[in-house]
Design a protein around this motif. Sequence first.
Motif, PDB file in Angstrom:
ATOM      1  N   ASN A  64       0.839  -1.214   0.000  1.00  0.00           N
ATOM      2  CA  ASN A  64       0.000   0.000   0.000  1.00  0.00           C
ATOM      3  C   ASN A  64       0.878   1.270   0.000  1.00  0.00           C
ATOM      4  O   ASN A  64       0.436   2.332   0.409  1.00  0.00           O
ATOM      5  CB  ASN A  64      -1.008   0.000   1.151  1.00  0.00           C
ATOM      6  CG  ASN A  64      -0.347   0.051   2.513  1.00  0.00           C
ATOM      7  OD1 ASN A  64       0.865  -0.012   2.614  1.00  0.00           O
ATOM      8  ND2 ASN A  64      -1.151   0.180   3.544  1.00  0.00           N
ATOM      9  N   ALA A  99      -3.313   8.261  -2.246  1.00  0.00           N
ATOM     10  CA  ALA A  99      -4.357   8.093  -1.233  1.00  0.00           C
ATOM     11  C   ALA A  99      -5.537   7.333  -1.822  1.00  0.00           C
ATOM     12  O   ALA A  99      -6.127   6.467  -1.166  1.00  0.00           O
ATOM     13  CB  ALA A  99      -4.797   9.453  -0.697  1.00  0.00           C
ATOM     14  N   ARG A 102      -4.901   3.709  -1.893  1.00  0.00           N
ATOM     15  CA  ARG A 102      -4.892   3.065  -0.576  1.00  0.00           C
ATOM     16  C   ARG A 102      -6.298   2.826  -0.032  1.00  0.00           C
ATOM     17  O   ARG A 102      -6.484   2.008   0.864  1.00  0.00           O
ATOM     18  CB  ARG A 102      -4.132   3.936   0.423  1.00  0.00           C
ATOM     19  CG  ARG A 102      -2.643   3.907   0.236  1.00  0.00           C
ATOM     20  CD  ARG A 102      -2.024   4.905   1.171  1.00  0.00           C
ATOM     21  NE  ARG A 102      -0.572   4.881   1.108  1.00  0.00           N
ATOM     22  CZ  ARG A 102       0.168   5.958   1.297  1.00  0.00           C
ATOM     23  NH1 ARG A 102      -0.397   7.119   1.543  1.00  0.00           N
ATOM     24  NH2 ARG A 102       1.477   5.880   1.239  1.00  0.00           N
ATOM     25  N   ARG A 103      -7.277   3.592  -0.535  1.00  0.00           N
ATOM     26  CA  ARG A 103      -8.653   3.431  -0.055  1.00  0.00           C
ATOM     27  C   ARG A 103      -9.129   1.999  -0.109  1.00  0.00           C
ATOM     28  O   ARG A 103      -9.863   1.545   0.756  1.00  0.00           O
ATOM     29  CB  ARG A 103      -9.608   4.195  -0.984  1.00  0.00           C
ATOM     30  CG  ARG A 103      -9.714   5.619  -0.734  1.00  0.00           C
ATOM     31  CD  ARG A 103     -10.753   6.093  -1.700  1.00  0.00           C
ATOM     32  NE  ARG A 103     -10.631   7.511  -1.886  1.00  0.00           N
ATOM     33  CZ  ARG A 103     -11.523   8.237  -2.530  1.00  0.00           C
ATOM     34  NH1 ARG A 103     -12.562   7.640  -3.080  1.00  0.00           N
ATOM     35  NH2 ARG A 103     -11.365   9.510  -2.644  1.00  0.00           N
TER      36      ARG A 103
END
Lengths: 266, 309
Positions: A64, A99, A102-103
Amino acid sequence: MTDLVKDMAKSAAGHPMVKAEGVHKSFGLAHILKGIDLEVNPREVFCLIGPSGSGKSTFLRCINHLEKISAGRLYVDGDLVGYRQKGDKLYELKEKEVAAQRRDIGMVFQRFNLFPHMTALENVMEAPVQVKHESKAVARERAEQLLDRVGLGDRKGHYPAQLSGGQQQRVAIARALAMEPKLMLFDEPTSALDPELVGEVLDVMRDLAESGMTMIVVTHEMGFAREVGDSLVFMDDGVVVEAGNPRDVLTNPQHQRTQSFLSKVL
Amino acid sequence: MTDTVDKAPAPAVPPEQIKAIPVRHYGRWVAGAAVVAILVLIGIAFANANINYSIIPDYITDGTIVSGAWHTLYISVLAMVLGLALGVILAVMRMSSNPVTSTVSWLYIWFFRGTPVLVQLLLWYNISLVFPVLNLGFYKDEMNQVMTPFLAALLGLGLNEAAYMAEIVRAGIQSVDLGQTEASHALGMTQGQTLRRVILPQAMRVIVPPTGNEFINMLKTSSLAYAVQFNEIIKRAQDISSTSLAVVEMYFVASIWYLMLTSVFSVGQYYLERRYARGSTRSLPPTPLQRLRKHLALFVSFRRPEATR
């Protein structure tokens, strides 16, 4: 339901959830990962074992993009992690794009890392409200369901400091699940727990595996790996030494290094 | 040894309460008596001193003094707000990976912490000696007109405070565990969201107590603004004493005002700290009110022992 159909379609198309090609990672002079190649299929429970310092946690953190890889390629669900490839050039992704990647990847840490200034319920609601911009009512309802699911329906208003280690780790799992991830990473989720609290966390993970979640688990719990794992990789000194079905590897290790490691931990 | 443990269960007779003669602490009595004696001597000295106590209560509520206290309060609040805002900016600059901004922030803190506030106040007040005209392009005026006592006090106190606040804010942000950043990044939160929702609320627990101290210090340090003709308490007290000749009495009046202001803000600080302690301890400490109620309840139960039975 549609997620499940999508997942099955992907796996039918031979599309792995995670694919690592020659992944290297160095911190300064320390060469931690020395060429990792592996594939994790959708709905698979993939266990990573090995001595401390073997690079298994580092590899998990690369998935991640908490760590940047130094060489090789790493794909999650077909997308390059942390970069965009145009022709033969790689472009770093912007902060917001990272970001967004990574969700869809949940992560559970050894030290829980719950937000201490928020209650259990607020911990679970935080990301859906802030990142997915869900309404508080919707997020609260699902957070309550998730806390019920991990057996903490009566601890919603408690702060992390008021919970035991096992309870904190279950809140942490619920917090990761609140983002409805397609992949869950577990970084030694039971290593910081008192022995009698390990079981309650493993039970939640087993339940999650049965629901069809794709999971990569760095663990020292050989019993869990044998029972729940679909495949298992033994890492040592930054390389994959042995891989296969957990029951085969754990009972009949082929490689000398695997044998010597297992003889110490089993 | 081990088999004695398995022997017959403990006798059913309830244990007898110990009634021993307590150790006598003669040293404590001596020390207490000595301290009381010294206090009495100091009291006698002040009672016989050449101080006109009777005028003090009147001057505490004197219009000039009250207006001075108001000036002290608002210059302290404004300078603190300026210091806080600039301090956060300097802290972020200091921690940025840009070498230019971090060096500039370092130099700022080095200069403003390394020179006395009084000097900084006087420099601002006399700035017209080096820059007779202020020319901002869209605004042009004589520096003498611009640099009023108020502005000199605000800049002198506020810019000095910013250097201290920058270090407090930086220490607070760096006190938060790195795992918190990783957890929020792993959830898909951006750096800004992480700072706002996760880091700063936890940093506040470290930032608030020293900031409260800084503000209480500011209330007192603002007295230096009398040197730039700002009409705070000390300046007003001196104005009055120059005509009434009640010099020491006026300093007493000023001191009483400072004590009142700092006491009020100490109580406020207590509640603020309690607010940011959420989650850091299993149960919050009681508020003074709750403690008072508990003590009262205890007191009542002592007076009427039958009530507790």
